[in-house]
Design a protein around this motif. Structure first.
Motif, mmCIF file in Angstrom:
data_model
loop_
_atom_site.group_PDB
_atom_site.id
_atom_site.type_symbol
_atom_site.label_atom_id
_atom_site.label_comp_id
_atom_site.label_asym_id
_atom_site.label_seq_id
_atom_site.Cartn_x
_atom_site.Cartn_y
_atom_site.Cartn_z
ATOM 1 N N ALA A 46 13.595 50.980 28.755
ATOM 2 C CA ALA A 46 13.564 49.523 28.956
ATOM 3 C C ALA A 46 13.585 49.155 30.436
ATOM 4 O O ALA A 46 12.789 48.321 30.888
ATOM 5 C CB ALA A 46 14.738 48.880 28.220
ATOM 6 N N ILE A 47 14.463 49.774 31.205
ATOM 7 C CA ILE A 47 14.541 49.426 32.628
ATOM 8 C C ILE A 47 13.307 49.940 33.379
ATOM 9 O O ILE A 47 12.813 49.288 34.305
ATOM 10 C CB ILE A 47 15.862 49.937 33.282
ATOM 11 N N CYS A 48 12.779 51.077 32.966
ATOM 12 C CA CYS A 48 11.561 51.597 33.614
ATOM 13 C C CYS A 48 10.388 50.630 33.397
ATOM 14 O O CYS A 48 9.603 50.378 34.309
ATOM 15 C CB CYS A 48 11.189 52.977 33.060
ATOM 16 N N ARG A 49 10.281 50.110 32.195
ATOM 17 C CA ARG A 49 9.224 49.128 31.915
ATOM 18 C C ARG A 49 9.389 47.896 32.794
ATOM 19 O O ARG A 49 8.422 47.339 33.288
ATOM 20 C CB ARG A 49 9.288 48.695 30.444
ATOM 21 N N LEU A 50 10.616 47.440 32.954
ATOM 22 C CA LEU A 50 10.858 46.288 33.829
ATOM 23 C C LEU A 50 10.371 46.589 35.246
ATOM 24 O O LEU A 50 9.699 45.764 35.874
ATOM 25 C CB LEU A 50 12.355 45.944 33.894
ATOM 26 N N GLU B 16 14.625 32.673 24.577
ATOM 27 C CA GLU B 16 14.010 31.369 24.801
ATOM 28 C C GLU B 16 13.464 31.275 26.225
ATOM 29 O O GLU B 16 12.353 30.791 26.446
ATOM 30 C CB GLU B 16 15.059 30.267 24.581
ATOM 31 N N CYS B 17 14.242 31.757 27.176
ATOM 32 C CA CYS B 17 13.836 31.677 28.578
ATOM 33 C C CYS B 17 12.567 32.504 28.821
ATOM 34 O O CYS B 17 11.665 32.070 29.530
ATOM 35 C CB CYS B 17 14.982 32.137 29.469
ATOM 36 N N ALA B 18 12.510 33.684 28.231
ATOM 37 C CA ALA B 18 11.324 34.535 28.394
ATOM 38 C C ALA B 18 10.073 33.839 27.862
ATOM 39 O O ALA B 18 9.017 33.847 28.511
ATOM 40 C CB ALA B 18 11.530 35.873 27.682
ATOM 41 N N ALA B 19 10.205 33.210 26.703
ATOM 42 C CA ALA B 19 9.045 32.530 26.106
ATOM 43 C C ALA B 19 8.641 31.299 26.921
ATOM 44 O O ALA B 19 7.452 31.069 27.176
ATOM 45 C CB ALA B 19 9.342 32.153 24.657
ATOM 46 N N CYS B 44 10.928 36.310 35.847
ATOM 47 C CA CYS B 44 12.028 35.864 35.007
ATOM 48 C C CYS B 44 11.810 36.291 33.545
ATOM 49 O O CYS B 44 12.740 36.760 32.883
ATOM 50 C CB CYS B 44 12.130 34.343 35.125
ATOM 51 N N ALA B 45 10.587 36.147 33.073
ATOM 52 C CA ALA B 45 10.280 36.588 31.705
ATOM 53 C C ALA B 45 10.555 38.078 31.552
ATOM 54 O O ALA B 45 11.087 38.529 30.528
ATOM 55 C CB ALA B 45 8.822 36.276 31.360
ATOM 56 N N ALA B 46 10.206 38.836 32.576
ATOM 57 C CA ALA B 46 10.367 40.289 32.511
ATOM 58 C C ALA B 46 11.844 40.694 32.443
ATOM 59 O O ALA B 46 12.225 41.529 31.616
ATOM 60 C CB ALA B 46 9.675 40.951 33.710
ATOM 61 N N ILE B 47 12.665 40.101 33.294
ATOM 62 C CA ILE B 47 14.089 40.482 33.282
ATOM 63 C C ILE B 47 14.778 39.951 32.029
ATOM 64 O O ILE B 47 15.665 40.618 31.470
ATOM 65 C CB ILE B 47 14.816 40.022 34.582
ATOM 66 N N CYS B 48 14.353 38.797 31.532
ATOM 67 C CA CYS B 48 14.953 38.280 30.289
ATOM 68 C C CYS B 48 14.657 39.213 29.117
ATOM 69 O O CYS B 48 15.520 39.473 28.285
ATOM 70 C CB CYS B 48 14.414 36.879 29.972
ATOM 71 N N ARG B 49 13.442 39.700 29.066
ATOM 72 C CA ARG B 49 13.079 40.658 28.009
ATOM 73 C C ARG B 49 13.945 41.904 28.101
ATOM 74 O O ARG B 49 14.366 42.457 27.091
ATOM 75 C CB ARG B 49 11.604 41.063 28.154
ATOM 76 N N LEU B 50 14.161 42.386 29.319
ATOM 77 C CA LEU B 50 15.022 43.558 29.487
ATOM 78 C C LEU B 50 16.414 43.279 28.933
ATOM 79 O O LEU B 50 16.980 44.110 28.213
ATOM 80 C CB LEU B 50 15.143 43.949 30.964
ATOM 81 N N ARG B 67 23.518 40.599 35.088
ATOM 82 C CA ARG B 67 23.871 40.190 36.454
ATOM 83 C C ARG B 67 22.603 39.974 37.294
ATOM 84 O O ARG B 67 22.491 39.002 38.030
ATOM 85 C CB ARG B 67 24.761 41.274 37.091
ATOM 86 N N LEU B 68 21.657 40.870 37.151
ATOM 87 C CA LEU B 68 20.385 40.699 37.861
ATOM 88 C C LEU B 68 19.632 39.485 37.308
ATOM 89 O O LEU B 68 18.989 38.731 38.049
ATOM 90 C CB LEU B 68 19.540 41.979 37.728
ATOM 91 N N CYS B 69 19.734 39.289 36.014
ATOM 92 C CA CYS B 69 19.050 38.166 35.372
ATOM 93 C C CYS B 69 19.574 36.827 35.899
ATOM 94 O O CYS B 69 18.805 35.877 36.071
ATOM 95 C CB CYS B 69 19.217 38.253 33.857
#
Lengths: 107, 107, 107, 107
Positions: A46-50, B16-19, B44-50, B67-69
């Protein structure tokens, strides 16, 4: 080649690590585990994809993502390396390569 | 409900944020921007998905991901809020809700 | 190498295509477009990522995912190829390579 | 709310299903399985995530993605339903809700 070509090596290391980790999860299904492998592999994929996404878009937070990836990959490498299966050993190696590549970006 | 039910609220905020963020990228295509929006929305979408994935698997690094999000969402909220478009305002609100939810998890 | 090594070539083509597509979205932000580029690139990156995951886990539905990927990549290649920018031309090429690789898997 | 509000219900069903499936993979680690569960859950989570992204950006291929998601979710529901564990039963239910929601979109 993505826009920021200095990321190319790390993108490839993260892509490979993500695929290896997912593959290792499947290889480990139904097998007993005495540590976090293969759950760590799910986190690691998951983190690698990010990181791949962040670097592909030359993101403001790409290096912070890679910094987190270093931690996850180091832990995952340690867990998988403790298992004798070829697939776990191979996964651990991908993680170690990913640690190195992400460390360069995270600086 | 995922295994660790304390994550449920944050999972939903991140989903919701990712979408919203992805939707905002599309709404902004071809429009002039004087700041990081909508590129911030891609990040933002990418980190929310993670974060969703990390929480769904009750990951060791879920709180670090959150925390990163928080950082990415705060920045994204700021950028999108500066644009008058309804879709940008709406995206900024999703980001702010996500900041709050991720802060609880990140503690 | 993932478990099913016959996928390796296609995994790499999809990984590259996903990264190029995301990169192209960013390169196109704020630029006028007379067709579906760069929205098609967002779709294309998404389906390419799915294919990578499906092949990495040797999924039952990997070939169906690749069949859908062929359609999305063909459309994306056509849209991007119509734009003179280097980044669009490069994206179109990645899409075409991905079409070929996915066609072999989709059979 | 994303741009195309007719997708909202299906986006939520896919988001929930993706999270439940990932959660079920973790719950099943180390447990014996006599069928495709939890590998099917990994496939299912992946296609559900694709559908969310496709619908969030109102993609040209959103309904085709949902058509594929129906197949994967039906199969996953069947596999998980055959296991007595609460988490598998719950995963099967999420898959069935996702099948219904995706069928509406796939039309």
């Amino acid at each position: 080649m993505v826009q920021n070509t200095s990321y190319q090596n790390c993108i490839e290391a993260c892509q490979e690590c993500a695929a290896e980790c997912l593959s290792n999860v499947v290889s480990m299904l139904g097998k007993k585990s005495d540590n976090a492998c293969p759950k760590c592999c799910l986190e690691c994929a998951a983190i690698c994809r990010l990181c791949v996404e962040m670097m592909a878009i030359d993101a403001k937070f790409a290096s912070e993502a890679c910094r987190l990836c270093v931690k996850v990959c180091e832990w995952c490498a340690e867990q998988c390396a403790a298992h004798d299966h070829d697939h776990c050993q191979q996964c651990a190696e991908s993680c170690r390569r990913c640690v190195e590549a992400c460390q360069s970006v995270a600086k």
